[in-house]
Design a protein around this motif. Structure first.
Motif, PDB file in Angstrom:
ATOM      1  N   THR A   1       0.837  -1.211   0.000  1.00  0.00           N
ATOM      2  CA  THR A   1       0.000   0.000   0.000  1.00  0.00           C
ATOM      3  C   THR A   1       0.865   1.253   0.000  1.00  0.00           C
ATOM      4  N   ALA A   2       1.940   1.222   0.772  1.00  0.00           N
ATOM      5  CA  ALA A   2       2.862   2.364   0.804  1.00  0.00           C
ATOM      6  C   ALA A   2       4.297   1.865   0.971  1.00  0.00           C
ATOM      7  N   LEU A   3       5.174   2.391   0.133  1.00  0.00           N
ATOM      8  CA  LEU A   3       6.617   2.124   0.228  1.00  0.00           C
ATOM      9  C   LEU A   3       7.244   3.372   0.824  1.00  0.00           C
ATOM     10  N   ARG A   4       8.008   3.226   1.931  1.00  0.00           N
ATOM     11  CA  ARG A   4       8.628   4.400   2.579  1.00  0.00           C
ATOM     12  C   ARG A   4      10.104   4.140   2.775  1.00  0.00           C
ATOM     13  N   GLY A   5      10.924   4.955   2.117  1.00  0.00           N
ATOM     14  CA  GLY A   5      12.358   4.796   2.291  1.00  0.00           C
ATOM     15  C   GLY A   5      13.091   6.061   1.940  1.00  0.00           C
ATOM     16  N   ASN A   6      14.413   6.028   2.116  1.00  0.00           N
ATOM     17  CA  ASN A   6      15.198   7.149   1.614  1.00  0.00           C
ATOM     18  C   ASN A   6      15.337   6.990   0.093  1.00  0.00           C
ATOM     19  N   VAL A   7      15.884   8.001  -0.550  1.00  0.00           N
ATOM     20  CA  VAL A   7      15.862   8.025  -2.016  1.00  0.00           C
ATOM     21  C   VAL A   7      16.632   6.846  -2.615  1.00  0.00           C
ATOM     22  N   ALA A   8      17.740   6.466  -1.996  1.00  0.00           N
ATOM     23  CA  ALA A   8      18.531   5.361  -2.537  1.00  0.00           C
ATOM     24  C   ALA A   8      17.763   4.048  -2.425  1.00  0.00           C
ATOM     25  N   GLU A   9      17.134   3.836  -1.291  1.00  0.00           N
ATOM     26  CA  GLU A   9      16.381   2.588  -1.093  1.00  0.00           C
ATOM     27  C   GLU A   9      15.246   2.467  -2.114  1.00  0.00           C
ATOM     28  N   VAL A  10      14.485   3.533  -2.277  1.00  0.00           N
ATOM     29  CA  VAL A  10      13.365   3.475  -3.227  1.00  0.00           C
ATOM     30  C   VAL A  10      13.896   3.247  -4.645  1.00  0.00           C
ATOM     31  N   ALA A  11      14.989   3.905  -4.996  1.00  0.00           N
ATOM     32  CA  ALA A  11      15.566   3.709  -6.332  1.00  0.00           C
ATOM     33  C   ALA A  11      15.886   2.239  -6.567  1.00  0.00           C
ATOM     34  N   HIS A  12      16.515   1.609  -5.601  1.00  0.00           N
ATOM     35  CA  HIS A  12      16.926   0.216  -5.800  1.00  0.00           C
ATOM     36  C   HIS A  12      15.736  -0.745  -5.798  1.00  0.00           C
ATOM     37  N   VAL A  13      14.658  -0.409  -5.086  1.00  0.00           N
ATOM     38  CA  VAL A  13      13.472  -1.288  -5.113  1.00  0.00           C
ATOM     39  C   VAL A  13      12.912  -1.368  -6.535  1.00  0.00           C
ATOM     40  N   VAL A  14      13.015  -0.275  -7.291  1.00  0.00           N
ATOM     41  CA  VAL A  14      12.451  -0.281  -8.652  1.00  0.00           C
ATOM     42  C   VAL A  14      13.534  -0.392  -9.732  1.00  0.00           C
ATOM     43  N   GLY A  15      14.711  -0.890  -9.338  1.00  0.00           N
ATOM     44  CA  GLY A  15      15.728  -1.209 -10.335  1.00  0.00           C
ATOM     45  C   GLY A  15      16.525  -0.025 -10.847  1.00  0.00           C
ATOM     46  N   GLU A  16      16.449   1.114 -10.150  1.00  0.00           N
ATOM     47  CA  GLU A  16      17.264   2.272 -10.523  1.00  0.00           C
ATOM     48  C   GLU A  16      18.513   2.313  -9.642  1.00  0.00           C
ATOM     49  N   ARG A  17      19.397   3.248  -9.945  1.00  0.00           N
ATOM     50  CA  ARG A  17      20.651   3.338  -9.193  1.00  0.00           C
ATOM     51  C   ARG A  17      20.689   4.625  -8.369  1.00  0.00           C
TER      52      ARG A  17
END
Ligand code: ATP
Ligand code: TZP
Ligand code: MG
Ligand code: MG
Length: 265
Positions: free
Chosen positions: A112-128
């Motif tokens: 329902t909600a993903l909460r992280g710092n910018v690096a964590e969220v980037a890596h969850v969706v395959g970004e760097r």
């Protein structure tokens, strides 16, 4: 009525499968806010607890294979019973194990909600994005664009925190500028925030995005007041006063100090 008032009136049960660093702080923070924390990870009971809860909060901070299975059992049960699920992907990107686990979790349940710092969220969706352990590294990417991309990909609310917080469902985006730098000097303030988001979602009646934005702003205002009251002392005093303010901050004072901006698309 504010979501804050609803949390305090409804006293939602919030099921946490979290890390060993922050379990006590998260439980005390939820209690101070007016929610009812339940920390439990046994495979035999997590599905039952998730089903009876107002929200489930999954946090991979001190990960191991047992905890992953606990999270899968709890998250799937939450989905079956329409209970909102918050994922805090602590340290995603720091190791391949963490990154792969977040991919497994988001592929096997609806978050329902993903909460992280910018690096964590980037890596969850395959970004760097550079990351140092559980803390975000420097980067010059577009944080709003990343949040929107992640929300559309995962079909959930995405919350990227830092000096400013971005909250989006991919269509509507809010930026919250409440908060205080001292939050970065106390461990677990991100993890407790994810649990607080869970409490607000539990009291939201399905208005996930608006409840999440209010949770972020409320949390930031509580930190501002606590930092101001303890500015002659140190981070230990801040931590205690922050718990006090999660309990004491009224909807009226919160509304006066809230700084939430809705971005034009
Ligand atoms: P990290 O490990 O990178 O610190 P985290 O999981 O601890 O990430 P934060 O991004 O630190 O999470 O967010 C936790 C809280 O701290 C949020 O309410 C956020 O708004 C606040 N915060 C973080 N950095 C700042 C800052 N520089 N100024 C004001 N508030 C901040
Ligand atoms: N190590 C593993 S989990 C954890 C640490 C220090 C807590 C991280 O908490 P937060 O809220 O991301 O600062
Ligand atoms: Mg932090
Ligand atoms: Mg964190």
């Amino acid at each position: 009525m504010s979501f804050l008032t609803k949390v305090r009136e409804n006293n939602p049960l919030v099921h946490n499968i979290t890390n060993i660093v922050v379990a006590n702080f998260s439980a005390n923070g939820l209690l101070a806010l007016g929610a009812s924390p339940f920390m439990a990870d046994a495979h035999e009971e997590v599905a039952d607890i998730a089903a009876m809860s107002g929200a489930v909060v999954l946090n991979i901070g001190t990960l191991n294979d047992y905890a992953i299975e606990s999270m899968l059992l709890a998250g799937k049960a939450a989905n079956r019973h329409n209970v909102p699920v918050v994922l805090d992907p602590v340290g995603a990107g720091a190791t391949a194990y963490r990154t792969e686990v977040t991919h497994k979790l988001v592929s096997q349940m609806q978050i329902t909600a993903l909460r992280g710092n910018v690096a964590e969220v980037a890596h969850v969706v395959g970004e760097r994005w550079s990351i140092k352990g559980v803390d975000a590294g420097a980067g010059d990417g577009d944080v709003v664009a990343l949040a929107v991309q992640a929300a559309l990909k995962l079909k959930c609310v995405v919350i990227i925190t830092g000096k400013e917080d971005v909250i989006t469902d991919g269509r509507i985006t809010y930026v919250v500028s409440n908060g205080h730098p001292v939050l970065t000097r106390v461990t677990g303030t991100g993890c407790l925030l994810s649990a607080v988001v869970g409490a607000f979602l539990a009291a939201s009646g399905g208005a996930w995005l608006e409840a999440a934005a209010e949770a972020l702003s409320f949390y930031g205002v509580a930190a501002e007041i606590a930092a101001n009251r303890t500015r002659q002392q140190g981070v230990g005093s801040f931590q205690t006063e922050f718990l006090n303010q999660l309990a004491l901050l009224t909807p009226e004072v919160y509304a006066e100090r809230s700084r939430v901006q809705r971005l034009e698309q």
